[in-house]
Design a protein around this motif. Structure first.
Motif, short mmCIF file in Angstrom:
data_model
loop_
_atom_site.label_atom_id
_atom_site.label_comp_id
_atom_site.label_asym_id
_atom_site.label_seq_id
_atom_site.Cartn_x
_atom_site.Cartn_y
_atom_site.Cartn_z
N ASN A 1 0.90 -1.33 0.07
CA ASN A 1 0.02 -0.03 0.00
C ASN A 1 0.85 1.33 0.13
O ASN A 1 0.42 2.12 -0.58
N THR A 2 2.01 1.22 1.00
CA THR A 2 2.85 2.45 0.90
C THR A 2 3.39 2.71 -0.59
O THR A 2 3.50 3.75 -0.82
N ASN A 3 3.83 1.79 -1.10
CA ASN A 3 4.55 1.91 -2.22
C ASN A 3 3.54 2.35 -3.45
O ASN A 3 3.91 3.36 -4.14
N PHE A 4 2.52 1.73 -3.49
CA PHE A 4 1.50 2.17 -4.61
C PHE A 4 1.07 3.66 -4.35
O PHE A 4 0.86 4.47 -5.33
N GLY B 1 1.91 11.35 -1.34
CA GLY B 1 1.35 10.06 -1.28
C GLY B 1 1.74 9.30 0.03
O GLY B 1 0.82 8.53 0.54
N LEU B 2 3.15 9.63 0.35
CA LEU B 2 3.30 8.84 1.43
C LEU B 2 2.64 9.29 2.73
O LEU B 2 2.29 8.45 3.53
N VAL C 1 -6.98 0.49 -3.56
CA VAL C 1 -7.22 1.81 -3.64
C VAL C 1 -6.19 2.49 -3.35
O VAL C 1 -6.19 3.91 -3.19
N SER C 2 -4.82 2.11 -2.92
CA SER C 2 -3.82 2.74 -2.33
C SER C 2 -3.19 3.78 -3.45
O SER C 2 -2.83 4.75 -2.77
#
Length: 498
Positions: free
Chosen positions: A269-272, A304-305, A319-320
């Motif tokens: 999720n974090t990367n996307f 984003g992060l 949905v990330s």
């Protein structure tokens, strides 16, 4: 975060043939070695976020004040770390407390060793304390950039220590301690949107307001209504962003407080979200300016992060990237139209962290799904989800928490700065001469030559109406190479080295 089972009763160790303190004797407790290794490695990786922010901010500054941010990152890593050990951890992770703030039962990390932590009974207190250390130092460093080129170093450091005491630890207790009132309310904040991003973002806005705008006697600003200058080193901006992105995998991933399928899910999720945020900001940059920007790409990644930080352990993976894109869009337009509020917050801490964290909290309430927390093998049905699962009231909880964190941080920051500014020798704004010369020249012996080249012309540019021979001499200097000063007319004059 994983389901928390507070420790209410300990065995009678008086009858234990080995003897010892109940908090220290059971050094061979049956903790899972995989969980221990995961959190320990992530703690080490998280630590680098603090100096990485220093690199990022240093590159965004003008050259004459860039080293100040490297210094501040080291200060936050050291001084805020000592503060965390002395009383900080106890203020937000003490085991027997009230609804608003912790006590000092764990001050000095007293009795912090093998007992189960509040984050997860499968993780010992000492390890969770080590992990929590990296959060407060990174948060303080996010805020430190608000002194941008005109804040005095000493009062700034005093303020950061006061701010972590009265803002960070208070909000962290409210959201992360099972006795905290926001925790009991049912707020979802997986890895620190409220205490970390919203708090630092709105505090940065307050600090910038209290400091006032930077001086620009030569009219060098890129914007007519607000001081805005080009970053001196986009390479450092890119390097800092890369290191932050790398560390954020650990920052979010270990917030499950165990090694599980949810941990892996969080990392994905974090990367996307970072990818979605970076691409969205870049597309918006090109749509408005018909050019790409390294600074813009990095800002989108960080947006984003920030947006995924409260949501990473709650939202479905598909949905990330959307969470990152929506957060980045909101941050982009906040940055683009920041001149409307006429506050010189040149590093966009408020836009990226304040607005980004607020948007992330709201999106968490919208997209949270009950099956995601259950992936850690501990939470089960503890979390009912958000609008994704038709839990309509969750959005109200998220909005309440985000607003409370923003208001508390902004108000307490203004109060702290007002008080510190009234203390003798602690006025928060640098003298005009020091600001124009550059904070590096004012505070650091390492940059004598740098200060001459980057700041001398700004200092002696005639801001008082007369420059005299000193100003003319400064204007003639352009470079210093191997002991020779080369003037604008091409003359070489030998310079005696110290």
């Amino acid at each position: 975060m994983a389901e928390i089972t507070p420790v209410t009763e300990w065995p009678d160790y008086a009858t234990n043939p080995q003897g010892g303190d109940p908090f220290t004797q059971d050094l061979n407790a049956p903790y899972d070695k995989g969980d221990l290794c995961w959190l320990l490695v992530c703690t080490i990786l998280c630590w680098q976020i603090t100096p990485a922010i220093g690199f990022l901010y240093s590159g965004m500054h003008r050259r004459k004040s860039a080293f100040t941010m490297i210094f501040q990152s080291l200060f936050c890593a050291c001084a805020c770390g000592i503060q965390f050990w002395v009383y900080g951890y106890s203020l937000y992770q003490s085991h027997t407390t009230g609804p608003f703030i912790g006590d000092l039962s764990l001050a000095g990390l007293h009795n912090v060793l093998a007992q189960p932590s509040l984050a997860n009974t499968d993780i010992p207190d000492i390890l969770y304390a080590a992990f929590g250390f990296t959060f407060v130092t990174a948060t303080a460093m996010i805020l430190a950039g608000a002194m941008l080129e005109r804040g005095r170093l000493g009062p700034s450091m005093l303020f950061l220590l006061c701010w972590t005491t009265f803002v960070y630890y208070v909000l962290a207790y409210w959201e992360w301690n099972p006795s905290g009132w926001l925790y009991k309310l049912g707020v979802y904040d997986f890895a620190g949107s409220g205490p970390v991003h919203i708090a630092s973002g709105f505090a940065a806005l307050a600090w910038s307001l209290m400091l006032g705008p930077r001086k620009d006697p030569n009219g060098e600003s890129l914007h007519a209504k607000l001081p805005q200058f080009r970053p001196h080193n986009p390479f450092l901006v890119g390097l800092g962003t890369i290191l932050i992105w790398f560390g954020w995998f650990a920052f979010n991933g270990a917030s499950t407080a165990n090694l599980s399928l949810r941990s892996i899910y969080v990392v994905v999720n974090t990367n996307f979200a970072a990818c979605g945020g970076g691409l969205t900001w870049t597309a918006l940059d090109y749509a408005f300016d018909r050019k790409f920007s390294i600074l813009g790409f990095c800002s989108g990644i960080i947006a984003g992060l920030v947006g995924i930080t409260p949501a990473a352990g709650f939202v479905p993976v598909y949905v990330s990237a959307l969470v990152g894109a929506l957060t980045s869009t909101c941050c982009f337009f906040t940055t683009r139209y920041k001149h409307l509020i006429s506050i010189d917050e040149g590093l966009d801490i408020f836009a990226l962290h304040g607005v980004g964290g607020y948007v992330g909290d709201v999106l968490t309430g919208f997209f949270a799904a009950s099956f995601v927390p259950a992936l850690d093998g501990k939470s089960g049905t503890t979390y009912a989800g958000g609008w994704w699962n038709r839990q309509w009231e969750q959005m109200g909880y998220q909005l309440a928490a985000a607003t409370v964190c923003a208001a508390w941080s902004f108000a307490i920051t203004c109060i702290l700065l007002f008080i510190i500014n009234r203390i003798p020798y602690c006025h928060i704004r640098a003298a005009e001469e020091d600001e124009l010369m550059g904070l590096d020249a004012k505070y650091f012996s390492d940059v004598d030559y740098d200060s001459e080249m980057a700041g001398l012309n700004g200092l002696l540019s005639g801001q008082n109406g007369s420059g005299g021979s000193s100003m003319r001499a400064a204007q003639r200097m352009t470079t210093v190479v191997q002991g020779e000063t080369v003037t604008a007319e091409g003359e070489k004059v030998a310079v005696k080295s110290d």
